[in-house]
Design an enzyme around this catalytic site. Sequence first.
Site, mmCIF file in Angstrom:
data_model
loop_
_atom_site.group_PDB
_atom_site.id
_atom_site.type_symbol
_atom_site.label_atom_id
_atom_site.label_comp_id
_atom_site.label_asym_id
_atom_site.label_seq_id
_atom_site.Cartn_x
_atom_site.Cartn_y
_atom_site.Cartn_z
ATOM 1 N N CYS A 128 0.802 -1.231 0.000
ATOM 2 C CA CYS A 128 0.000 0.000 0.000
ATOM 3 C C CYS A 128 0.832 1.278 0.000
ATOM 4 C CB CYS A 128 -0.943 0.011 1.196
ATOM 5 S SG CYS A 128 -2.131 -1.346 1.174
ATOM 6 N N ARG A 254 -19.789 9.540 -1.362
ATOM 7 C CA ARG A 254 -21.236 9.362 -1.127
ATOM 8 C C ARG A 254 -21.729 10.476 -0.207
ATOM 9 N NH1 ARG A 254 -19.033 4.051 -0.260
ATOM 10 N NH2 ARG A 254 -19.529 2.641 -1.996
ATOM 11 N N THR A 257 -24.235 9.847 2.879
ATOM 12 C CA THR A 257 -23.914 8.902 3.948
ATOM 13 C C THR A 257 -24.384 9.429 5.299
ATOM 14 O OG1 THR A 257 -21.957 8.146 2.749
ATOM 15 C CG2 THR A 257 -22.038 7.653 5.096
ATOM 16 N N SER A 281 -11.695 1.077 3.375
ATOM 17 C CA SER A 281 -11.368 1.714 2.098
ATOM 18 C C SER A 281 -12.042 0.968 0.957
ATOM 19 C CB SER A 281 -9.852 1.721 1.890
ATOM 20 O OG SER A 281 -9.326 0.402 1.905
ATOM 21 N N HIS A 382 -9.003 3.358 -2.650
ATOM 22 C CA HIS A 382 -7.621 2.981 -2.357
ATOM 23 C C HIS A 382 -7.076 2.061 -3.451
ATOM 24 C CE1 HIS A 382 -4.040 1.647 -0.452
ATOM 25 N NE2 HIS A 382 -4.530 0.738 0.374
ATOM 26 N N CYS A 413 -0.426 2.400 6.436
ATOM 27 C CA CYS A 413 -0.038 1.073 6.886
ATOM 28 C C CYS A 413 0.273 0.217 5.662
ATOM 29 C CB CYS A 413 -1.136 0.438 7.729
ATOM 30 S SG CYS A 413 -2.741 0.285 6.908
ATOM 31 N N GLY A 415 0.549 -3.930 4.284
ATOM 32 C CA GLY A 415 0.307 -5.339 4.502
ATOM 33 C C GLY A 415 1.582 -6.097 4.808
#
Length: 429
Positions: A128, A254, A257, A281, A382, A413, A415
């Site tokens: 990421c 959106r 929301t 995300s 994302h 962050c 993975g």
Amino acid sequence: MHRLKLISGHLCPGGSAELSRDLRRAACGSAAAAGGRDSPEDVVVVHGRRTAIGRAKRGALKDTTPDELLSAVMTAVLTDVGLSPDRLGDVCVGNVLQPGAGALMARVAHFLSGFPESVPVYTVNRQCSSGLQALLNVAGSIRSGTVELGLACGVESMSLRSVGNPGDLSSRLSDVEKARDCVIPMGITSENVAERFGVSREKQDAFALSSQHKAARAQSLGLFDPEIVPVTTRLVDADGTERPVTVSRDEGVRPGTTLAGLAKLRPAFTPDGSTTAGNSSQVSDGAAAVLVGRRAAVEALGLPVLGVLRASAVVGVPPDVMGIGPAAAIPVALERAGLTVDDIDVFEINEAFASQAVYCVEKLGIPMEKVNPNGGAIALGHPLGCTGARQVVTLLNELRRRGRRAFGVVSMCIGTGMGAAAVFEHPGP
């Protein structure tokens, strides 16, 4: 350091934030202080653009190949500043899902953009953070004297390639706990963060609502327009009909929301969990490109300076709670820059999941008004390899709107258990 703080207090009892900040930077020997605020050796950002972010598999970019997305932003950045591509010393592209981290795709995009064969290109995959890592790699080449100017990019089509097969791994993986944790699904790591650190469903939904509302406001005010390169492409409808479309607005925002609507969503990963489609995300398509150079070379060409890279850090964290990465990486990057949380005007923290974003913000004591003022990945999406570069573009445009010298942080962050962060300064008018 204590003496410098005392001097700062004597010189300005009312507390000049900028003076205190400069003294701290001098005391810590930051890159900015070591070479002066306008060192010819500074790594600077000249310009950046991105595509709109499309909804994977359902949006208008679902049939657009990543080389086309990448070519759109590569071309736009250089055209905007009037720079010939043969001036580039290197091009680095962040990508996660394409075979070989997109090495072939990137070179094809390179030629689709009209770049000469003499300019090299390569790809990088740090999951990421790949788009940010591309920028850090180019910055490293500039600092080493290998290149004077480089293009840092990120791209992902999550419509055409999905997260799936982890590849060829040792059968011993199951015997080593940390290795085994590397293949935990990302959604489960979100649940681990929420449970381990007490991040409630209510906090997660409130954070997600804020992201959507901030993004909707920014979109309605046209704040993203200077960032976005309109992409004219083809879209294949459900009946197989192909038609041309021009994509110039982020599709995941959106405006309607509500908390009530978010509360109705079922947990996405465990039956009794708190991570939902609404507070995670979005899976997305997109690309971004950032022109980076050594200050002396940039100024010699008459190019503008949008921002200065002041420091960066990549750190490791436990893989099963990989989302805490920004909470570990940001303090390291800030220390290297000689700055504190209080000195930073804007934090662009990737919203992989609301659980981890809330934890990181609370852990570091960051005022919520400084976090993703124009929304984040929960609202915008994302596209894995693109996100880091997209965040840099969004951050520096936001700092420029402030109309003064300002500092910002990009962080995410990663993975398998890492966090990345970079500190930028916008020099002001």
